[in-house]
Write a protein that holds these residues in place. Structure first.
Motif, PDB file in Angstrom:
ATOM      1  N   ALA A 162       0.833  -1.204   0.000  1.00 25.81           N
ATOM      2  CA  ALA A 162       0.000   0.000   0.000  1.00 25.81           C
ATOM      3  C   ALA A 162       0.873   1.262   0.000  1.00 25.81           C
ATOM      4  O   ALA A 162       0.531   2.254  -0.653  1.00 25.81           O
ATOM      5  N   PHE A 163       1.990   1.200   0.722  1.00 20.80           N
ATOM      6  CA  PHE A 163       2.907   2.348   0.734  1.00 20.80           C
ATOM      7  C   PHE A 163       3.530   2.557  -0.646  1.00 20.80           C
ATOM      8  O   PHE A 163       3.677   3.702  -1.102  1.00 20.80           O
ATOM      9  N   LEU A 164       3.899   1.471  -1.316  1.00 16.80           N
ATOM     10  CA  LEU A 164       4.482   1.590  -2.653  1.00 16.80           C
ATOM     11  C   LEU A 164       3.492   2.207  -3.631  1.00 16.80           C
ATOM     12  O   LEU A 164       3.882   2.929  -4.556  1.00 16.80           O
ATOM     13  N   ARG A 165       2.210   1.953  -3.455  1.00 16.92           N
ATOM     14  CA  ARG A 165       1.200   2.537  -4.334  1.00 16.92           C
ATOM     15  C   ARG A 165       1.168   4.065  -4.183  1.00 16.92           C
ATOM     16  O   ARG A 165       0.826   4.776  -5.133  1.00 16.92           O
ATOM     17  N   ILE A 166       1.503   4.546  -2.974  1.00 14.77           N
ATOM     18  CA  ILE A 166       1.531   5.998  -2.747  1.00 14.77           C
ATOM     19  C   ILE A 166       2.808   6.611  -3.314  1.00 14.77           C
ATOM     20  O   ILE A 166       2.770   7.679  -3.931  1.00 14.77           O
ATOM     21  N   LYS A 167       3.930   5.924  -3.122  1.00 13.97           N
ATOM     22  CA  LYS A 167       5.236   6.508  -3.431  1.00 13.97           C
ATOM     23  C   LYS A 167       5.724   6.268  -4.857  1.00 13.97           C
ATOM     24  O   LYS A 167       6.702   6.887  -5.284  1.00 13.97           O
ATOM     25  N   THR A 168       5.082   5.362  -5.591  1.00 13.61           N
ATOM     26  CA  THR A 168       5.537   5.075  -6.955  1.00 13.61           C
ATOM     27  C   THR A 168       4.366   5.163  -7.923  1.00 13.61           C
ATOM     28  O   THR A 168       3.218   5.327  -7.528  1.00 13.61           O
ATOM     29  N   ASP A 169       4.684   5.051  -9.185  1.00 17.02           N
ATOM     30  CA  ASP A 169       3.622   5.021 -10.208  1.00 17.02           C
ATOM     31  C   ASP A 169       3.998   4.014 -11.290  1.00 17.02           C
ATOM     32  O   ASP A 169       5.001   3.314 -11.185  1.00 17.02           O
TER      33      ASP A 169
END
Length: 379
Positions: A186-193
């Motif tokens: 879930a954090f990667l979904r915020i920090k990456t695209d």
């Protein structure tokens, strides 16, 4: 003035708060590290993933250090007994955590693909092993630890490292790893695209679904099969802190006693299950921040469920239940708890404010173009 029993409960809640802070912050770091070799297919993609947590992972471990120091000061008997029983497990966690700082720092020192791949797996082990072992530790606490106290309050541990790896403990370990992987995704979904965020979304769906299923299975086993503990005769209020003065009974299902006496505590497992379901339903949506909040609530719900189930036990004994350590009979003196409470009131808000400021400064997405442009400034 706060009376002694209330102060003991406050410290139980404070240590729980510190453990939650560790699970919510360093937890998604470990989740991201666990996913690194699988979501990142190229070196650039893996650098994006590493730099998503690179500026904050070190500060997040302050919560673990603070929680460990608080346990040492507030629950000295628990600290001593746990180091005796979980010594090799703690060493395994410690050596795994060693892999994180060296992995971050040394990975970029050489361009050799084999060199970088080796450090990627080092970061994986430094993230997945602690997440798994912490869950296994809770699984063993729920079953009782094979130790006893002699008349001089010396703890004698009768088990071994491989005895910790029993089926129920491994189930709890898998649940712990699953919830942190979901939180990290879930954090990667915020920090990456792009492709990284898409892969993280699919992993999030699977991890959240798996965690909810394992959590429900573990709950059913605790309610029906796992031996629980209950105090039937408490020590006199004016007695010195001595775990051997109480009387404890054991039977399957006794860990459910607190939920029967205080029905509102059912909110904890309910929050964990509902948040997990919402997290997997939102996994492929554009509501990334809400998704991250749901995985955070999943973590909170699971940890609170374990804490509420065991209250007031901290380290139950499967050999001699009367030797079980509780917050009533294994805490430090009134003065020690009072002084530490003053310290916590001053410094914990500072940690929270500083952490919030760091995340505000470091906000924004990490992109492949940004990593390529700032080769010498980023991991």
């Amino acid at each position: 003035m706060i009376d002694y029993p209330t102060l003991k409960i406050i410290w139980w809640a404070l240590i729980g708060f510190l453990l939650l802070g560790f699970a919510l912050t360093d937890g998604f770091d470990m989740g991201v590290g666990t996913l690194l070799p699988f979501i990142g297919k190229t070196d650039t993609e893996r650098r994006v993933i590493i730099n998503a947590i690179g500026p904050t992972w070190e500060g997040n471990q302050v919560w673990l250090i603070t929680a460990g120091a608080a346990m040492f000061a507030a629950w000295p008997l628990v600290y001593a007994a746990s180091f005796s029983g979980f010594y090799f497990a703690m060493l395994l966690v410690l050596f795994a955590l060693f892999m994180r700082p060296v992995g971050f720092e040394y990975r970029a020192k050489r361009d050799d693909p084999r060199w970088r791949a080796s450090w990627d797996w080092a970061l994986f082990s430094g993230s997945a092993i602690p997440a798994l072992v912490f869950g296994i530790a809770f699984g063993n606490l729920l079953q009782g630890v094979p130790f006893y106290l002699d008349e001089e309050m010396r703890a004698s541990y009768q088990g071994n490292f491989f005895g910790l790896l029993n089926p129920f403990a491994l189930l709890c370990g898998a649940t712990s790893l699953g919830m942190l992987v979901a939180h990290g995704a879930a954090f990667l979904r915020i920090k990456t695209d792009g492709v990284i965020a898409d892969r993280a979304a699919h992993v999030l769906f699977i991890a959240a679904l798996t965690t909810v299923i394992l959590f429900i299975i573990a709950g059913i086993l605790v309610a029906t099969q796992i031996t629980g503990f209950k105090i039937t005769q408490a020590a006199p209020l004016d007695a010195l802190a001595n775990p051997l003065l109480k009387r404890v009974v054991t039977a399957p299902g006794l860990w459910m006693s607190n939920y029967i006496v205080y029905p509102w505590t059912m909110l904890a497992p309910t929050i964990g299950i509902v948040a997990g379901i919402l997290a997997l339903l939102l996994a492929l949506s554009c509501f990334t921040i809400l998704n991250f909040i749901m995985t955070g609530l999943l973590v909170i719900g699971i940890i609170l469920t374990a804490g509420i189930s065991m209250f007031p036990f901290i380290m139950p004994s499967s050999i001699n239940p009367n030797s079980s350590l509780t917050l009533w009979d294994s805490t430090s003196s009134y003065r020690t708890l009072g002084i530490m409470l003053c310290v916590v009131i001053i410094f914990v808000p500072l940690i929270i404010l500083y952490t919030s400021w760091v995340y505000r400064v470091m906000r924004g997405k990490i992109t492949e173009q940004g990593v390529k442009t700032n080769t010498h400034l980023m991991y």
